[in-house]
Design an enzyme around this catalytic site. Structure first.
Site, PDB file in Angstrom:
ATOM      1  N   CYS A  40       0.813  -1.218   0.000  1.00 25.91           N
ATOM      2  CA  CYS A  40       0.000   0.000   0.000  1.00 25.91           C
ATOM      3  C   CYS A  40       0.844   1.265   0.000  1.00 25.91           C
ATOM      4  O   CYS A  40       0.334   2.341  -0.339  1.00 25.91           O
ATOM      5  CB  CYS A  40      -0.946   0.013   1.195  1.00 25.91           C
ATOM      6  SG  CYS A  40      -0.100  -0.075   2.790  1.00 25.91           S
ATOM      7  N   GLU A  87       6.675  -1.137  11.812  1.00 24.78           N
ATOM      8  CA  GLU A  87       5.547  -2.055  11.592  1.00 24.78           C
ATOM      9  C   GLU A  87       6.068  -3.378  11.035  1.00 24.78           C
ATOM     10  O   GLU A  87       7.006  -3.427  10.246  1.00 24.78           O
ATOM     11  CB  GLU A  87       4.505  -1.418  10.671  1.00 24.78           C
ATOM     12  CG  GLU A  87       5.011  -0.978   9.295  1.00 24.78           C
ATOM     13  CD  GLU A  87       4.841  -2.053   8.243  1.00 24.78           C
ATOM     14  OE1 GLU A  87       4.182  -3.072   8.530  1.00 24.78           O
ATOM     15  OE2 GLU A  87       5.377  -1.864   7.143  1.00 24.78           O
ATOM     16  N   GLY A  88       5.446  -4.463  11.473  1.00 23.77           N
ATOM     17  CA  GLY A  88       5.945  -5.779  11.121  1.00 23.77           C
ATOM     18  C   GLY A  88       5.369  -6.365   9.854  1.00 23.77           C
ATOM     19  O   GLY A  88       5.843  -7.399   9.374  1.00 23.77           O
ATOM     20  N   GLN A  89       4.341  -5.724   9.281  1.00 27.30           N
ATOM     21  CA  GLN A  89       3.709  -6.296   8.096  1.00 27.30           C
ATOM     22  C   GLN A  89       4.644  -6.358   6.898  1.00 27.30           C
ATOM     23  O   GLN A  89       4.501  -7.220   6.031  1.00 27.30           O
ATOM     24  CB  GLN A  89       2.475  -5.473   7.725  1.00 27.30           C
ATOM     25  CG  GLN A  89       1.354  -5.560   8.746  1.00 27.30           C
ATOM     26  CD  GLN A  89       0.183  -4.678   8.354  1.00 27.30           C
ATOM     27  OE1 GLN A  89      -0.319  -4.769   7.246  1.00 27.30           O
ATOM     28  NE2 GLN A  89      -0.224  -3.814   9.257  1.00 27.30           N
ATOM     29  N   SER A 134      -6.013 -10.258   3.691  1.00 28.17           N
ATOM     30  CA  SER A 134      -5.051 -10.373   4.785  1.00 28.17           C
ATOM     31  C   SER A 134      -5.075  -9.149   5.696  1.00 28.17           C
ATOM     32  O   SER A 134      -4.995  -9.275   6.925  1.00 28.17           O
ATOM     33  CB  SER A 134      -3.639 -10.582   4.228  1.00 28.17           C
ATOM     34  OG  SER A 134      -3.271  -9.515   3.368  1.00 28.17           O
ATOM     35  N   MET A 135      -5.188  -7.940   5.109  1.00 27.79           N
ATOM     36  CA  MET A 135      -5.237  -6.733   5.936  1.00 27.79           C
ATOM     37  C   MET A 135      -6.514  -6.687   6.760  1.00 27.79           C
ATOM     38  O   MET A 135      -6.509  -6.291   7.929  1.00 27.79           O
ATOM     39  CB  MET A 135      -5.124  -5.484   5.054  1.00 27.79           C
ATOM     40  CG  MET A 135      -5.116  -4.182   5.844  1.00 27.79           C
ATOM     41  SD  MET A 135      -3.665  -3.980   6.894  1.00 27.79           S
ATOM     42  CE  MET A 135      -2.484  -3.407   5.688  1.00 27.79           C
ATOM     43  N   SER A 136      -7.627  -7.116   6.177  1.00 28.71           N
ATOM     44  CA  SER A 136      -8.890  -7.149   6.915  1.00 28.71           C
ATOM     45  C   SER A 136      -8.827  -8.163   8.049  1.00 28.71           C
ATOM     46  O   SER A 136      -9.357  -7.926   9.139  1.00 28.71           O
ATOM     47  CB  SER A 136     -10.042  -7.482   5.969  1.00 28.71           C
ATOM     48  OG  SER A 136     -10.193  -6.482   4.986  1.00 28.71           O
TER      49      SER A 136
END
Length: 440
Positions: A50, A114-116, A192-194
């Site tokens: 994103c 952030e770990g994403q 996955s984000m949801s």
């Protein structure tokens, strides 16, 4: 061959441009293969999230590869090169390694720490492996970046100092709505984000969670994991009327939530989609607060994450990254000289065998035991003569100018440059598929 990075991120480009350049699904696979098929590219991987689109490539020519990769990014996105160029950054060799390690550690993220991003890099590598566009160079580099990222999160507090986009969004939601426990949350999307959003809401103490998605079965599965309820996508407007907190992240190419679907009241919307899910015009409705990637980019994110420990954690992670980059580059430079050392020892062995053969032809009556002793003596002498220079050249190769020492060795001993190349091919044949082997 050297590693090249060409990309753009929230640091260099507005969200509107990132939306246009972002690729996923079949378009991502097509870009991946087109990059790898460039004449100057041997391996390729694409990280598209994103807030960044980056192409990692192993290349044999810097300028030609930069031109080719940049043009492909322009062609695939439909953004003219003259509009795209000013937002692109380029990293090469040492800087490319440092950039990837920093990205994996969360230092380059919109939400620092952030770990994403680790999952996104891992997914990018997995896709490139499945598509046959990476070999030993990128595979080893990216695997190491994942280890560095994991170490950074394990040994420092950066993941606590800088929460994920979802965590920061919920922090901002509490500033607008007060405590979110007891509020009704609507999650739009089931990717996955949801899923991360729903899990974060549950951990935060939100018990009234509704999930809505175009594919209802996926909404049901996600809702069940958090003890929530699934709703039909056709009921979106009705569900919006009952929700206090809305987090939307779908793969839609057009807006999903528009002003006419909302009623003016205290309501918080977090839009994590790229392109936008929520029409920015909803901000004109009284009581409605909208936070999206663009507003985070403009600085709200800093206020939400800086709890006093961030600066200390960032300093610690930067130290880890610097140490890991230095160690990686030293090992990589040392590995580069290995084929030259092998070529030198191979040539020495050939000279020894030739001279021993000449000795036998000149003195055929030499006793077998004496011949064996002479053979061993000559080989020991050659090994001792070569030991010091080969050890030293490996040590010197770890310095930034290490390649020059290997080059000097090849020149001094008149080594065939094809021999080191042949050794490299043998070393990588099992891990680096050719374009033909990859079916390209």
């Amino acid at each position: 061959m050297s590693v090249l990075v060409v990309g753009l991120s929230h640091r260099t480009a507005p969200v509107a441009l990132l939306e246009r350049v972002s690729v996923s699904g079949d378009a991502l696979v097509k870009l991946l293969h087109d990059v790898q098929q460039d004449d100057h590219v041997a391996e390729a991987m694409v990280v598209s999230s994103c807030n960044r689109v980056e192409i990692y490539a192993e290349v044999d020519r810097f300028h030609a590869a930069v031109t080719g990769v940049s043009q492909l990014l322009s062609t695939h996105s439909g953004v003219p090169m003259e509009q795209l160029a000013s937002h692109l950054y380029v990293h090469y060799e040492d800087r490319a390694v440092e950039h990837l390690f920093s990205v994996g550690s969360g230092l380059d993220s919109m939400v620092v720490g952030e770990g994403q991003i680790l999952g996104q890099v891992r997914s990018a590598l997995r896709l490139a492996q499945e598509e046959g566009t990476v070999g030993s160079t990128l595979n080893e580099l990216v695997q190491q970046s994942l280890r560095v990222g994991k170490r950074s999160h394990t040994e420092t507090g950066i993941d606590r100092a800088g929460a994920s986009l979802v965590g920061v969004g919920l922090t901002l939601a509490e500033r607008a709505l007060g405590p979110i426990q007891g509020k009704r949350a609507l999650v739009v999307g089931a990717g996955s984000m949801s899923a991360l959003t729903a899990a974060t809401l549950q951990r935060t103490g939100v018990t009234d969670i509704v999930v809505i998605n175009r594919t209802h079965d996926r909404a049901v599965r996600l809702a069940q994991t958090v003890g929530g309820r699934a709703a039909e996508f056709g009921d979106l407007t009705a569900e919006l009327a009952e929700a206090d907190l809305v987090i939307s992240c779908t793969g839609a190419t057009d807006v999903v939530i528009t002003p006419d679907m909302l009623t003016p009241r205290a309501m918080f919307l977090l839009d994590l989609a790229l392109p936008h899910d929520v029409d920015p015009a909803v901000r004109r409705l009284p009581g409605v607060t909208l936070i999206n990637l663009e507003s985070m980019q403009d600085g709200a994110i800093v206020a939400a994450t800086d709890d006093g420990g961030l600066a200390e954690a960032v300093t610690a992670v930067r130290g880890i990254v610097a140490d890991e980059v230095s160690a990686y580059l030293s090992a990589e430079r040392a590995a580069r000289v290995t084929p030259t050392v092998v070529a030198l020892r191979s040539k020495a062995a050939q000279v020894v065998e030739a001279e021993l053969g000449r000795l036998v032809s000149r003195v055929p009556e030499i006793d077998g035991r004496v011949r064996d002793e002479v053979t061993q003596t000559v080989r020991r002498v050659v090994d001792k003569l070569l030991h010091e220079p080969t050890v030293r050249v490996k040590q010197l190769a770890e310095s930034p100018a290490g390649d020059h020492y290997a080059e000097a060795l090849r020149e001094l001993f008149n080594l065939d440059p094809k021999v080191p190349d042949a050794v490299r091919r043998v070393e990588t044949v099992d891990t680096k598929p050719s374009k033909r082997e990859a079916g390209l």
